[in-house]
Scaffold this motif. Structure first.
Motif, PDB file in Angstrom:
ATOM      1  N   ILE A  52       5.562  -4.812 -12.552  1.00 30.32           N
ATOM      2  CA  ILE A  52       4.918  -3.546 -12.921  1.00 30.32           C
ATOM      3  C   ILE A  52       3.499  -3.806 -13.422  1.00 30.32           C
ATOM      4  CG2 ILE A  52       5.023  -1.618 -14.576  1.00 30.32           C
ATOM      5  CD1 ILE A  52       7.044  -1.324 -12.398  1.00 30.32           C
ATOM      6  N   ILE A  53       3.368  -4.849 -14.225  1.00 33.68           N
ATOM      7  CA  ILE A  53       2.032  -5.165 -14.752  1.00 33.68           C
ATOM      8  C   ILE A  53       1.092  -5.526 -13.602  1.00 33.68           C
ATOM      9  CG2 ILE A  53       0.754  -6.840 -16.134  1.00 33.68           C
ATOM     10  CD1 ILE A  53       3.226  -6.962 -17.991  1.00 33.68           C
ATOM     11  N   CYS A  54       1.596  -6.346 -12.670  1.00 32.89           N
ATOM     12  CA  CYS A  54       0.764  -6.752 -11.535  1.00 32.89           C
ATOM     13  C   CYS A  54       0.365  -5.539 -10.698  1.00 32.89           C
ATOM     14  CB  CYS A  54       1.508  -7.740 -10.638  1.00 32.89           C
ATOM     15  SG  CYS A  54       1.675  -9.339 -11.390  1.00 32.89           S
ATOM     16  N   LEU A  55       1.324  -4.644 -10.502  1.00 26.81           N
ATOM     17  CA  LEU A  55       1.031  -3.451  -9.709  1.00 26.81           C
ATOM     18  C   LEU A  55      -0.045  -2.605 -10.375  1.00 26.81           C
ATOM     19  CD1 LEU A  55       4.446  -2.022  -8.452  1.00 26.81           C
ATOM     20  CD2 LEU A  55       2.411  -2.434  -7.077  1.00 26.81           C
ATOM     21  N   ALA A  56       0.100  -2.417 -11.686  1.00 28.89           N
ATOM     22  CA  ALA A  56      -0.854  -1.580 -12.410  1.00 28.89           C
ATOM     23  C   ALA A  56      -2.249  -2.179 -12.334  1.00 28.89           C
ATOM     24  CB  ALA A  56      -0.429  -1.424 -13.855  1.00 28.89           C
ATOM     25  N   ALA A  57      -2.312  -3.509 -12.404  1.00 30.97           N
ATOM     26  CA  ALA A  57      -3.624  -4.141 -12.427  1.00 30.97           C
ATOM     27  C   ALA A  57      -4.210  -4.282 -11.028  1.00 30.97           C
ATOM     28  CB  ALA A  57      -3.518  -5.505 -13.088  1.00 30.97           C
ATOM     29  N   LEU A  63       1.723   5.629 -12.005  1.00 24.25           N
ATOM     30  CA  LEU A  63       3.140   5.430 -11.679  1.00 24.25           C
ATOM     31  C   LEU A  63       3.765   4.361 -12.574  1.00 24.25           C
ATOM     32  CD1 LEU A  63       2.765   5.561  -7.815  1.00 24.25           C
ATOM     33  CD2 LEU A  63       3.933   7.232  -9.246  1.00 24.25           C
ATOM     34  N   CYS A  64       3.000   3.312 -12.817  1.00 23.62           N
ATOM     35  CA  CYS A  64       3.529   2.232 -13.663  1.00 23.62           C
ATOM     36  C   CYS A  64       3.750   2.723 -15.094  1.00 23.62           C
ATOM     37  CB  CYS A  64       2.569   1.051 -13.682  1.00 23.62           C
ATOM     38  SG  CYS A  64       2.466   0.237 -12.100  1.00 23.62           S
ATOM     39  N   LEU A  65       2.778   3.492 -15.583  1.00 25.54           N
ATOM     40  CA  LEU A  65       2.944   4.024 -16.939  1.00 25.54           C
ATOM     41  C   LEU A  65       4.152   4.954 -16.992  1.00 25.54           C
ATOM     42  CD1 LEU A  65      -0.740   4.806 -17.972  1.00 25.54           C
ATOM     43  CD2 LEU A  65       0.645   2.854 -18.625  1.00 25.54           C
ATOM     44  N   ASP A  66       4.277   5.784 -15.976  1.00 25.34           N
ATOM     45  CA  ASP A  66       5.432   6.688 -15.906  1.00 25.34           C
ATOM     46  C   ASP A  66       6.732   5.901 -15.964  1.00 25.34           C
ATOM     47  OD1 ASP A  66       3.893   8.838 -15.689  1.00 25.34           O
ATOM     48  OD2 ASP A  66       4.508   9.443 -13.677  1.00 25.34           O
ATOM     49  N   GLY A  89      -5.851   0.992  -8.755  1.00 24.14           N
ATOM     50  CA  GLY A  89      -5.918   2.160  -9.637  1.00 24.14           C
ATOM     51  C   GLY A  89      -4.860   3.203  -9.331  1.00 24.14           C
ATOM     52  N   LYS A  90      -4.442   3.258  -8.070  1.00 17.32           N
ATOM     53  CA  LYS A  90      -3.490   4.286  -7.671  1.00 17.32           C
ATOM     54  C   LYS A  90      -2.148   4.133  -8.376  1.00 17.32           C
ATOM     55  CE  LYS A  90      -5.174   4.471  -2.997  1.00 17.32           C
ATOM     56  NZ  LYS A  90      -4.970   3.708  -1.781  1.00 17.32           N
ATOM     57  N   TYR A  91      -1.821   2.906  -8.737  1.00 20.71           N
ATOM     58  CA  TYR A  91      -0.479   2.670  -9.277  1.00 20.71           C
ATOM     59  C   TYR A  91      -0.401   2.767 -10.795  1.00 20.71           C
ATOM     60  CZ  TYR A  91       0.078   0.771  -4.590  1.00 20.71           C
ATOM     61  OH  TYR A  91       0.086   0.627  -3.241  1.00 20.71           O
ATOM     62  N   ASN A 121       0.848  -1.195   0.000  1.00 22.67           N
ATOM     63  CA  ASN A 121       0.000   0.000   0.000  1.00 22.67           C
ATOM     64  C   ASN A 121       0.882   1.244   0.000  1.00 22.67           C
ATOM     65  OD1 ASN A 121       0.314   1.132   2.736  1.00 22.67           O
ATOM     66  ND2 ASN A 121      -0.505  -0.865   3.343  1.00 22.67           N
ATOM     67  N   ASP A 122       0.284   2.306  -0.479  1.00 24.50           N
ATOM     68  CA  ASP A 122       1.101   3.493  -0.729  1.00 24.50           C
ATOM     69  C   ASP A 122       1.355   4.317   0.530  1.00 24.50           C
ATOM     70  OD1 ASP A 122      -1.523   4.116  -0.594  1.00 24.50           O
ATOM     71  OD2 ASP A 122      -1.481   5.666  -2.146  1.00 24.50           O
ATOM     72  N   VAL A 123       0.909   3.822   1.673  1.00 20.25           N
ATOM     73  CA  VAL A 123       1.188   4.556   2.904  1.00 20.25           C
ATOM     74  C   VAL A 123       2.389   3.937   3.614  1.00 20.25           C
ATOM     75  CG1 VAL A 123       0.231   5.301   5.104  1.00 20.25           C
ATOM     76  CG2 VAL A 123      -1.259   5.085   3.113  1.00 20.25           C
ATOM     77  N   ASP A 124       2.344   2.619   3.757  1.00 14.77           N
ATOM     78  CA  ASP A 124       3.403   1.954   4.523  1.00 14.77           C
ATOM     79  C   ASP A 124       4.632   1.633   3.676  1.00 14.77           C
ATOM     80  OD1 ASP A 124       1.764   1.930   6.739  1.00 14.77           O
ATOM     81  OD2 ASP A 124       0.787   0.078   6.109  1.00 14.77           O
TER      82      ASP A 124
END
Lengths: 230, 637
Positions: B118-123, B131-134, B126-128, B87-90
């Motif tokens: 990266i693919i797993c993160l993007a899927a 970032l993944c595309l970037d 939604g928050k990622y 998660n993007d907090v911890d």
């Protein structure tokens, strides 16, 4: 599938003066910019629209750019998934950790392994992952299949849905449509549908939203149908 | 826990080394995923040691040690299975290190694992997605500090990285369809800017080239339906940006007395050389072309144009040129058409037309005529449109005389209607659209009158065309348009018995008149001929030249009547010109001594349509304003 509703909206579109030579086009362009984006005003995503202008006159806003406001009446099809709704999506990827599917061709959904009920078990068949029910051999979820799942949460920005396959009335639509009626007679399942029915009722009564029923909808109990007819 | 984890990793790696033949392995992929999940979960409870260890693994810079690489690979694979626990907090530092990795520094196995993660993160959330595309778009180019593209090793790396990055993007778009919308914006925003003074020019050039390659790859990929159009538009913008940055002043800095006209001659000579034998060495060393070649921006634009033109060729081969052309045309209308000082970008559309004259070529001309005739458009746009149209019709070798006639007819019809409606006298400013159309008609006829006259049906059409009443109307187009064009046109018209003008024009030898300057406005649309010979060397030689009509290849109607053929004139002309300009170089050149300066001027007038007026050929003389630049407006703008 739930989450779809029709809505009549009174809108004012502000057209930039440079677009004044083709107002119709400018209006359509403005409305098209609503498509496939979450809009706070509609509390959902506009999927389709049809418009008819209300008035031949437009109001001109005074200012540096004299924008003019055109009044419209628009008929919108809105997709607004909410937690606990049942949605349907096409499976695009299956791994041991998750099932990925696409709802209505544009919104992506993920069901992670902790949201998949224990009944469904991951198996790798010929190098491709599938989920198979432990009790019903024919209940199989594979890539390309359509599944029904419950919404847990929604990321509004990119319309990313996090879903769940915990409730018993979720899983492969193909299997549910064929066999779930029998399974629903179990007392356990009945309470589930009961709950679902109440929820459905609230939605229909609560707002202007109409529940959207398609051919693939689960066959409903008579009681539930009656409830909806009212 | 951390130590334990590493221990288990190494055990796992050892196991992997044995190719997993043993049946009684104690740790599977799945176990490993659980370990990583635990490490991620333990952050919440305050135990960060194993988490830090994990982050540390991602930061290993030493890519040569096999065990480190294996550890990295294993961690990435395990993370792919645990993405839903990130998660993007911890886990900020973990995410930062993942997104900060560059595939260009990895071995292929690690690239694959990273891509999968990266693919797993993007899927997964939604928050990622952004970032993944970037991250993937950042991998379009090697890391900022790297020089690897200049080495063969870098080229090989490129062939490993780029296909993976693009597969990754395609998979993400499959899994998260709306990511396609974000992708276009990301690619556009991340585009390297050329105008950064703090950067090594060569490196920047490499980066821009490879970025363009990526954009074109996206345009040709499976997801082009979603991103293709915006890529094309952006590629055109990119070229236009470079294009307008190359000032004519830069091109002509070395010697302002040499201009585009000389260029055209040299070009011709070069071409002759190419036909026979390649003897570039004999070319004069002070060519304007050379000056342009030294210009880094022009050089970059040249190579970008080549990439793009090659892409257009590939599209034509795949039979999807018409689809690409649609976008190209609309982007042309939106940007290039109204860009003041666009010199090269327009050749992209010229080449697309050349590849498919029946569809694209015809469509381009028709769109321009429509644009010109429609009164909704501002005068500047209409004048640009007609300038583009006339230059295109004149220069496109692939256009049939019948088609040219057809287009001319529409222009002539419009002009005639205009004349009928107008009862006023000459006024260059008020009727500038009309004058530009007249000039366009004459310009095209200068190039094509002979070929039209050779076809009996077209000849009769031309003779029936009401050109005479238009040009003799009291609006006085013959006096307002560029004298050089008018003179050439009248000469040809006389020889073709189209019509004759008895009135002697006082501006016989003038390159431009005050009146023409007036109707051209500040943009100098009176001398805007966008498809004058392309100055980008490689681009011109490899692509444009075979489809291009040069003035000295044009057979004029008066050729037959004269004793000396125009070819000879031109040959003489070359001699004089080269002699005059390059005498100091000691270049021995044969030329006809008998041609005196007046005659020479006459030849110049006869040949040059745009360039002559602007070339500064008479720089320092009494007649030629020194500040005018080719096909564009004065630099004061």
């Amino acid at each position: 599938m739930e989450g779809l509703s029709k809505s009549d909206a009174n809108l004012i579109v502000y057209v930039h003066p440079s677009q004044s030579k083709n107002v119709d086009k400018a209006i359509l362009r403005e409305l098209s910019s609503l498509l496939f984006k979450y809009s706070q005003a509609f509390d959902g995503v506009v999927l389709a629209y049809s418009v008819d202008p209300q008035d031949k006159c437009a109001r001109i806003l005074s200012g540096v750019h004299p924008y003019f406001g055109v009044r419209l009446r628009a008929n919108l099809l809105i997709f607004s998934p909410k937690p606990n709704m049942l949605l349907e999506g096409k499976v695009v990827k299956i791994t041991r950790e998750s099932i990925h599917c696409i709802v209505l061709g544009f919104s992506s959904a993920i069901i992670t392994d902790e949201n998949i009920r224990n009944e469904l078990k991951y198996k790798a068949k010929h190098g491709e992952g599938v989920y198979v029910s432990r009790y019903h051999k024919r209940h199989v979820i594979k890539v390309g299949a359509v599944i029904r799942f419950e919404v847990k949460s929604l990321d509004e920005e990119i319309l990313h849905i996090s879903g769940s396959l915990i409730p018993a009335n979720t899983g492969s639509v193909h299997w549910l449509d064929k066999y779930f009626v029998d399974a629903a007679t179990d007392s356990n399942k009945e309470t589930k549908t009961e709950e679902e029915m109440e929820m459905q009722e609230q939605i229909t009564v609560g707002g202007e939203m109409l529940s959207f029923v398609n051919d693939h909808e689960i066959k409903k109990s008579k009681k539930r149908r009656r409830a909806e007819d009212q | 826990m951390g130590v334990e984890l590493t221990h288990q990793y190494t055990e796992y790696i050892a196991m992997e080394d044995q190719e997993e033949v043993e049946e009684d392995v104690s740790i599977t992929d799945w176990d490993l995923v659980y370990h990583v999940r635990d490490a991620l979960l333990s952050v919440k409870t305050g135990d960060r040691s194993s988490y830090h260890q994990l982050v540390g693994v991602l930061h290993h810079r030493d890519r040569s040690a096999p065990d480190k690489v294996a550890l990295l690979l294993t961690s990435l694979k395990a993370l792919s299975g645990a993405v839903s626990y990130i998660n993007d907090v911890d886990h900020v530092s973990l995410l930062q290190s993942i997104f900060g990795m560059s595939m260009w520094n990895c071995v292929p196995d690690v690239m694959d694992a990273l891509l999968e993660l990266i693919i797993c993160l993007a899927a997964s959330n939604g928050k990622y997605v952004d970032l993944c595309l970037d991250m993937l778009v950042n991998n379009f180019m090697p890391p900022m500090e790297s020089d690897m593209l200049r080495h063969p090793r870098g080229q090989a790396k490129r062939d490993q990285v780029l296909p993976r990055v693009h597969t990754g993007l395609e998979v993400i778009v499959d899994l998260v369809p709306l990511a396609a919308l974000k992708l276009s914006t990301t690619v556009v925003q991340k585009r390297p800017m050329f105008f950064r003074k703090d950067f090594n020019m060569d490196r920047l050039k490499c980066r821009m080239e490879i970025y363009l390659k990526n954009m074109l790859m996206l345009e040709g990929s499976a997801i082009r339906e979603f991103v293709g159009n915006s890529m094309l538009v952006e590629v055109v913008n990119m070229m236009l940006e470079l294009d307008v940055a190359i000032g004519w002043d830069e091109l002509l800095r070395d010697d302002p007395s040499k201009g585009i006209f000389i260029m055209e001659l040299e070009d011709e000579e070069e071409e002759a050389d190419d036909d026979g034998q390649a003897n570039d060495g004999e070319l004069p060393s002070t060519l304007t072309l050379r000056n342009l070649g030294k210009n880094v921006t022009a050089d970059l634009l040249d190579s970008l144009m080549i990439q793009f033109l090659e892409h257009l060729e590939a599209c034509a081969e795949k039979k999807r040129l018409s689809e690409v052309f649609e976008t190209l045309l609309s982007s042309f209308m939106a940007t290039i058409l109204n860009t003041y000082k666009s010199k090269f970008s327009q050749f992209t559309i010229f080449y697309a037309c050349a590849l498919d004259p029946e569809n694209c070529g015809v469509k381009f001309a028709q769109t321009l005529v429509d644009l010109f005739i429609s009164t909704c458009n501002p005068p500047v746009t209409r004048m640009s449109a007609v300038a583009y149209l006339s230059s295109y019709l004149a220069r496109g070798k692939f256009l049939s005389a019948a088609f040219v006639m057809n287009m001319l007819k529409r222009l002539v019809d419009w002009c005639l209607r205009y004349c009928e409606e107008q009862d006023s006298d000459m006024n260059p400013k008020a009727h500038k659209v009309f004058y530009s159309a007249c000039q366009g008609i004459m310009y095209v006829l200068c190039f094509h009158m002979k070929s039209i006259m050779n076809v009996p049906t077209l000849k009769s059409q031309l003779l029936l065309m009401p050109i005479e009443p238009i040009l003799k109307h009291k609006l006085g187009p013959l006096e307002v348009c560029l004298p050089s064009i008018v003179n050439e046109f009248l000469k040809q018209a006389k020889a073709a018995h189209l019509f004759t003008i008895s009135k002697a024009f006082i501006f016989e030898d003038l390159l431009e008149s005050d009146l023409s300057r007036d109707f051209g406005g500040l943009e100098r649309l009176d001398m805007f001929f966008p498809f004058d010979p392309c100055l980008l060397k490689k681009c011109d030689r490899g692509f444009i030249r075979p489809h291009f009509i040069y003035w000295n290849h044009v057979k004029t109607t008066y050729d037959d009547d004269e004793e000396d053929s125009s070819d000879e004139d031109i040959a003489d002309d070359f001699g004089v010109l080269n002699e005059e300009n390059f005498m100091e170089e000691g270049m021995a050149r044969s030329f006809d001594q008998d041609i005196d300066l007046d005659e020479f001027d006459y030849v110049m007038n006869k040949m040059s349509i745009t360039p002559k007026n602007t070339s500064g050929f008479h720089f320092g003389g009494q007649r030629m304003p020194s500040k005018i630049r080719p096909s564009t407006s004065p630099e004061s703008l």
